[in-house]
Design a protein around this motif. Structure first.
Motif, PDB file in Angstrom:
ATOM      1  N   GLU A  33       0.835  -1.203   0.000  1.00 46.95           N
ATOM      2  CA  GLU A  33       0.000   0.000   0.000  1.00 46.95           C
ATOM      3  C   GLU A  33       0.874   1.258   0.000  1.00 46.95           C
ATOM      4  O   GLU A  33       0.616   2.215  -0.730  1.00 46.95           O
ATOM      5  N   TYR A  34       1.936   1.227   0.794  1.00 44.21           N
ATOM      6  CA  TYR A  34       2.859   2.356   0.833  1.00 44.21           C
ATOM      7  C   TYR A  34       3.538   2.537  -0.526  1.00 44.21           C
ATOM      8  O   TYR A  34       3.674   3.658  -1.021  1.00 44.21           O
ATOM      9  N   ARG A  37       1.150   4.128  -2.992  1.00 42.50           N
ATOM     10  CA  ARG A  37       0.987   5.560  -2.702  1.00 42.50           C
ATOM     11  C   ARG A  37       2.202   6.349  -3.192  1.00 42.50           C
ATOM     12  O   ARG A  37       2.073   7.480  -3.680  1.00 42.50           O
ATOM     13  N   LEU A  65      -6.891   1.971  -1.006  1.00 36.07           N
ATOM     14  CA  LEU A  65      -6.283   2.791  -2.052  1.00 36.07           C
ATOM     15  C   LEU A  65      -7.334   3.311  -3.030  1.00 36.07           C
ATOM     16  O   LEU A  65      -7.307   4.482  -3.423  1.00 36.07           O
ATOM     17  N   ASP A  68      -9.316   6.108  -1.729  1.00 35.06           N
ATOM     18  CA  ASP A  68      -8.560   7.358  -1.750  1.00 35.06           C
ATOM     19  C   ASP A  68      -8.357   7.894  -3.161  1.00 35.06           C
ATOM     20  O   ASP A  68      -7.617   8.865  -3.362  1.00 35.06           O
ATOM     21  N   ILE A  70      -6.966   6.343  -5.850  1.00 39.17           N
ATOM     22  CA  ILE A  70      -5.802   5.848  -6.579  1.00 39.17           C
ATOM     23  C   ILE A  70      -6.242   4.692  -7.480  1.00 39.17           C
ATOM     24  O   ILE A  70      -6.905   3.751  -7.025  1.00 39.17           O
ATOM     25  N   LEU A 275       2.185   9.037   3.384  1.00 40.50           N
ATOM     26  CA  LEU A 275       1.563   9.493   2.135  1.00 40.50           C
ATOM     27  C   LEU A 275       0.057   9.270   2.128  1.00 40.50           C
ATOM     28  O   LEU A 275      -0.554   9.113   1.069  1.00 40.50           O
ATOM     29  N   ARG A 276      -0.538   9.246   3.317  1.00 44.65           N
ATOM     30  CA  ARG A 276      -1.995   9.136   3.404  1.00 44.65           C
ATOM     31  C   ARG A 276      -2.602  10.521   3.511  1.00 44.65           C
ATOM     32  O   ARG A 276      -2.063  11.389   4.201  1.00 44.65           O
TER      33      ARG A 276
END
Length: 390
Positions: A33-34, A37, A65, A68, A70, A275-276
């Motif tokens: 996930e990181y 992002r 994701l 958000d 993405i 990066l959230r």
């Protein structure tokens, strides 16, 4: 050409816990996930994640994701991954279990393909894949969709990541050296914690020394404490200041308002490094500012009842107006010069030494100065803006 990203997440963890590297907890989310992002922040219009199996942790990560905004797709095979990348797209590839500082990812997104990022061949870099006698692969490369499709067509039983790397090297890719200490290969939970620590280092939160902020953040991450609980704690501290002021405990009320600042800054810092997007950030700021305004009214009433005179009401009203103007200005400039916890910190020594009216006056002057500084920033941005955008 548009930028896409391919992230590989097929390798097993190298510790006692079964599972994928991609599903390792990292900065309050999964490692994959990181990485997604990071690619999106670097400008990737869509991200393809290659995973041969799909544990529940990765399903949840993809759902978060997508919520958000993405664009992320899951590919279960190399052929499926290649089909999701257009031949003309520039492709940012991130290796399995690789953690890289965002500035390196941003550089990779800007360079022409083909390109690879390298590390010097040293004793500390033995786990990274060797390119030649002098360099190892840092886990980041740029290529194009055509190269990916041609590689998949001749892949057979070979490993996609290594084979793609060889094809890019053979294509005389430009080499860019990544600084030692900017790339980590995460294989187990302890290595993930170490990479987190280094990513968080040197990024101190507002109100707190960097070392203390890092220690608190590592404690929270290690216990999977979600940022929302800290934000609730910040609001609660501000709310507790109201009965403190009403009861005449002026120093205690000021201290509670001041402490709300660092408590709120820690989750902001965690979200920034991870990066959230901070959820409901304006709501939390408005809630804290509203409670601070109520505390100012209660404080003015208490001081007036204690003989400070009617002028303290006017001083409180001016301070609340300046706080509101600063809050609006902060949203416009995306920069905070002064907020309620900082003003509470300015007021605290005055309250402690028995000069609360002087403290209110000093806070009003500080808020006015912050407003002027923000106006100068707005004017500078307008001067720098192209005429057609004004």
């Amino acid at each position: 050409m548009a930028l896409a990203s391919l992230i590989i997440g097929c390798s097993e963890r190298d510790d006692d816990n079964r599972g994928l590297r991609a599903a390792l907890p990292f900065l309050g989310q999964t490692l994959i996930e990181y990485q997604v992002r990071q690619a999106a922040a670097a400008g990737a219009s869509h991200v393809v994640v290659l995973v041969e199996r799909l544990p529940a942790a990765l399903v949840g990560a993809v759902d978060r994701l997508r919520r958000d905004g993405i664009v992320v797709e899951l590919a279960r095979s190399v052929a499926d991954a290649a089909d999701r990348i257009h031949p003309d797209e520039r492709l940012l590839m991130i290796g399995d279990g690789v953690v890289v500082r965002q500035d390196v990812i941003d550089r990779a997104a800007r360079v022409d393909a083909p390109a690879i990022f390298t590390l010097p061949d040293s004793a500390d870099m033995q786990r990274f894949e060797r390119i030649d006698a002098d360099a190892r692969w840092a886990g980041i490369a740029t290529l194009d969709g055509t190269t990916l499709r041609r590689t998949v067509a001749m892949l057979g039983d070979w490993d996609l990541q290594s084979t793609l790397l060889r094809r890019v090297v053979q294509a005389d890719a430009v080499r860019h050296e990544a600084a030692v200490g900017s790339v980590w290969l995460v294989d187990r939970a302890e290595e993930a914690r170490s990479a987190e620590a280094q990513l968080l280092s040197g990024k101190g939160a507002d109100f707190l020394p960097s070392s203390l902020s890092e220690a608190v953040t590592h404690f929270l991450l290690g216990r999977n404490i979600q940022p929302i609980w800290l934000r609730i704690g910040s609001i609660s501290l501000s709310a507790l200041a109201l009965p403190a002021f009403a009861s005449g405990w002026i120093t205690v009320g000021a201290l509670l308002l001041a402490l709300a600042g660092p408590v709120a800054a820690i989750p902001k810092r965690m979200d920034g490094v991870a990066l959230r997007a901070a959820k409901w950030s304006r709501f939390w700021r408005m809630g804290r500012d509203s409670l601070a305004a109520c505390a100012t009214v209660i404080l003015a009433g208490r001081l007036a009842a204690d003989g400070a005179g009617w002028g303290v009401w006017a001083l409180g009203a001016i301070l609340i107006g300046l706080m509101a103007a600063n809050a609006v200005q902060d949203r416009l400039t995306n920069h905070s010069f002064l907020n309620a916890p900082v003003m509470a910190g300015i007021f605290l020594p005055f309250a402690f030494f028995g000069y609360p009216v002087g403290g209110l006056g000093t806070c009003a002057l500080a808020a006015f100065a912050a407003l002027l500084a923000g106006q100068q920033l707005v004017a500078r941005k307008l001067r720098d803006m192209p005429l057609k955008q004004i």
